[in-house]
Design an enzyme around this catalytic site. Structure first.
Site, PDB file in Angstrom:
ATOM      1  CE  LYS A 187      -1.854   2.972   2.098  1.00  0.00           C
ATOM      2  NZ  LYS A 187      -1.870   4.466   1.829  1.00  0.00           N
ATOM      3  N   GLY A 240       6.659   5.042   8.414  1.00  0.00           N
ATOM      4  CA  GLY A 240       5.784   6.198   8.509  1.00  0.00           C
ATOM      5  C   GLY A 240       5.933   6.877   9.851  1.00  0.00           C
ATOM      6  CB  THR A 242       5.642   7.792  16.189  1.00  0.00           C
ATOM      7  OG1 THR A 242       7.055   7.871  15.940  1.00  0.00           O
ATOM      8  CG2 THR A 242       5.408   7.009  17.461  1.00  0.00           C
ATOM      9  CD  GLU A 243       0.544   8.889  17.908  1.00  0.00           C
ATOM     10  OE1 GLU A 243      -0.490   8.210  18.094  1.00  0.00           O
ATOM     11  OE2 GLU A 243       1.464   8.943  18.735  1.00  0.00           O
ATOM     12  N   GLY A 245       2.315   4.170  12.922  1.00  0.00           N
ATOM     13  CA  GLY A 245       2.859   2.884  13.339  1.00  0.00           C
ATOM     14  C   GLY A 245       2.166   2.332  14.567  1.00  0.00           C
ATOM     15  CD  GLU A 262      12.592   4.276   8.783  1.00  0.00           C
ATOM     16  OE1 GLU A 262      12.070   5.403   9.004  1.00  0.00           O
ATOM     17  OE2 GLU A 262      13.170   3.983   7.734  1.00  0.00           O
ATOM     18  CB  CYS A 296      12.518   8.739   9.346  1.00  0.00           C
ATOM     19  SG  CYS A 296      10.825   8.422   8.826  1.00  0.00           S
ATOM     20  CD  GLU A 397       9.415  12.653  12.181  1.00  0.00           C
ATOM     21  OE1 GLU A 397      10.314  12.135  11.502  1.00  0.00           O
ATOM     22  OE2 GLU A 397       8.393  12.028  12.557  1.00  0.00           O
TER      23      GLU A 397
END
Length: 511
Positions: A187, A240, A242-243, A245, A262, A296, A397
């Site tokens: 995706k 992607g 953190t949220e 993930g 990651e 990242c 970030e």
């Protein structure tokens, strides 16, 4: 804006791009579509299918059939490796087309795109070599037993890729997926799906069996969610925020799916006063502004010794102000646009947040005056100085051409500032002192550390983070091993009679 696309690519873009399932393009079940925007000029360049949960289920079913099909599962290791090397050759033969398509879709300057993607075919060759070189273990155990391990591919891999490096990040997971004998549903980001769709076509034309590589395009909240929570997947690989993930990882965990994630980062760069300030500034600009800072591992926090702090800030600001921002197809361009208007507004919001916190705007933080009438998503590379570790701009970030500079006095203080983050993907050190370089690299809480460099990666070198920057590793032997289930086999080599319930038996062994 100049876009010297090849006639073949221009013709390809004019098609209605469906999902890629079972070796062929097909529309979404609901016939839904979404536009794809070029960041360089803000115009629509293509339309792709907008998948829902039913489409995702179709793609997973295709991948599961292919996983068991003799055309794929029946390949010997060497035959699979030869096929993967053919895929690498096919990709290489289409690289000029892929360079142009990726630059058009994500806005990276063509020079950067070439530099990044030229080595991607070797990811496939490296993993093909790992497949051939693979050895399972023989385990010495007590008694008349022969013990060994037997590894098999985990099954269907869900690969959710981000917008910033669509082809590289998809490929770094496709390579071990294919080399291990797994199948996949990818995706891509709804913002940059085009090179992934084209790669699926190229690989199919090169002989990859139908269903081994499926692509579902759509938004993360629908297609991504359906993919990560589907019980038909065996492994989730996601790059992607953190949220994202956290959400996808929690959904996959309900089905006990193994994961490689990651996620976000706030990379610290420690600059000691024994290192050339000019060289440190050049690496700072490279680390912070390559890819318009949308990485990242962006050099987001420069922690600079107080003795060279003022000089560093002044020279970095001058360097940032001198960079040419513009059309990604123009060979004079040094930094292209960010991916969307939303991303540009996020960066400008953080400029305002930094000012409110008391940071000093040393460079950038604005839309380039010469591009103010453009519909592209341009922003000047930004440097904030006089930042404290507890400021939001030093902790959160931003994901853009945005870096902050903080002073330090001692090595211990620099390490404490660097580690005082919830992220731990990458870090960097600038020093000529070899002992210090090793000492600080060991102390930094990060999955990747560069000494006197930035952004460097190799197919054999593991890549991944700690803390909120994710779990698992990509690249290298570590990534390849993560696509297998390990089976332990223990063979009794003795023909001695056995009856556990014979109470006269002596020296009985339960385990």
């Amino acid at each position: 804006m100049s876009s010297p696309l090849s006639p073949t690519l221009s013709q390809w873009l004019q098609k209605r791009h469906g999902l890629f399932i079972d070796g062929a393009a097909r529309p979404a079940r609901a016939a839904a579509e979404m536009p794809v925007i070029a960041p360089g000029h803000g115009g629509v360049i293509a339309h792709v299918a907008d998948a829902d949960a039913h489409d995702v289920a179709d793609a997973i079913a295709s991948a599961r059939r292919a996983f068991r099909a003799p055309e794929w599962a029946g390949l010997s290791i060497r035959a699979r490796a030869r096929l993967i090397n053919r895929l690498a050759d096919a990709m290489e033969a289409h690289m000029e087309e892929l360079y142009q398509l990726e630059t058009l879709n994500n806005g990276r300057p063509l020079r950067e795109t070439r530099a990044q993607l030229a080595r991607v075919p070797d990811l496939f060759r490296y993993n093909a070599a790992l497949a051939i070189a693979r050895r399972d273990s023989v385990i010495p155990v007590e008694g008349n037993y022969h013990a060994f391990t037997n590894r098999g591919p985990v099954g269907v891999v869900a690969n959710i890729a981000p917008f910033n490096h669509p082809l590289l990040i998809a490929s770094r997971n496709l390579a071990p997926t294919f080399a291990s004998g797994c199948t996949t549903v990818v995706k891509p980001s709804e913002l940059t799906p085009l090179t992934t769709l084209r790669l699926a076509e190229i690989f199919t034309e090169a002989g990859l069996p139908p269903g081994v590589f499926n692509v579902v395009t759509g938004v993360g909240a629908a297609a991504g969610k359906a993919l990560s929570e589907h019980p038909g997947i065996n492994k989730l690989v996601l790059t992607g925020g953190t949220e994202a993930g956290r959400s996808a990882g929690a959904a996959a965990a309900r089905n006990f799916v193994r994961q490689t994630l990651e996620l976000g980062g706030k990379t610290p760069v420690i600059v000691f006063d024994d290192y050339s300030v000019d060289q440190a500034v050049n690496y700072a600009a490279f680390g912070a502004f390559v890819g318009a800072g949308q990485t990242c591992v962006c050099a987001a926090r420069h922690i600079v010794h107080r003795r060279v702090y003022d000089e560093f800030v002044e020279k970095l600001a001058r360097k940032a102000d001198g960079l040419v921002v513009g059309d990604p197809f123009d060979p004079r361009t040094q930094m292209g646009p960010v991916v969307s208007q939303r991303q540009r507004e996020r960066i400008l919001d953080y400029v305002r947040i930094g000012a409110a916190e008391g940071a000093r705007l040393a460079a950038g933080g604005v839309v380039p005056a010469e591009l103010s009438e453009s519909s592209g998503f341009y922003v000047r590379p930004t440097v904030l100085a006089d930042v404290h570790p507890d400021m939001r701009v030093a902790r959160e970030e931003v994901f853009g051409p945005f870096t902050v500079v903080l002073p330090f006095d001692t090595e211990e203080e620099a390490i404490a500032i660097a580690n005082g983050s919830e992220y731990g993907l990458a870090a960097a050190v600038r020093t000529t002192d070899v002992a210090r370089a090793h000492r600080v690299a060991k102390a930094l809480e990060a999955g990747i550390v560069w000494v006197n460099d930035h952004h460097r990666v190799d197919a054999a070198s593991p890549w991944g983070g700690v803390k909120l920057s994710g779990i698992g590793r990509e690249f290298g032997q570590e990534a390849f091993d993560g696509y297998f289930d390990t089976k332990a086999v223990m063979v009794n080599t003795s023909n001695a009679p056995f009856d556990w319930f014979d109470v006269t038996q002596t020296n009985a062994r339960l385990n």
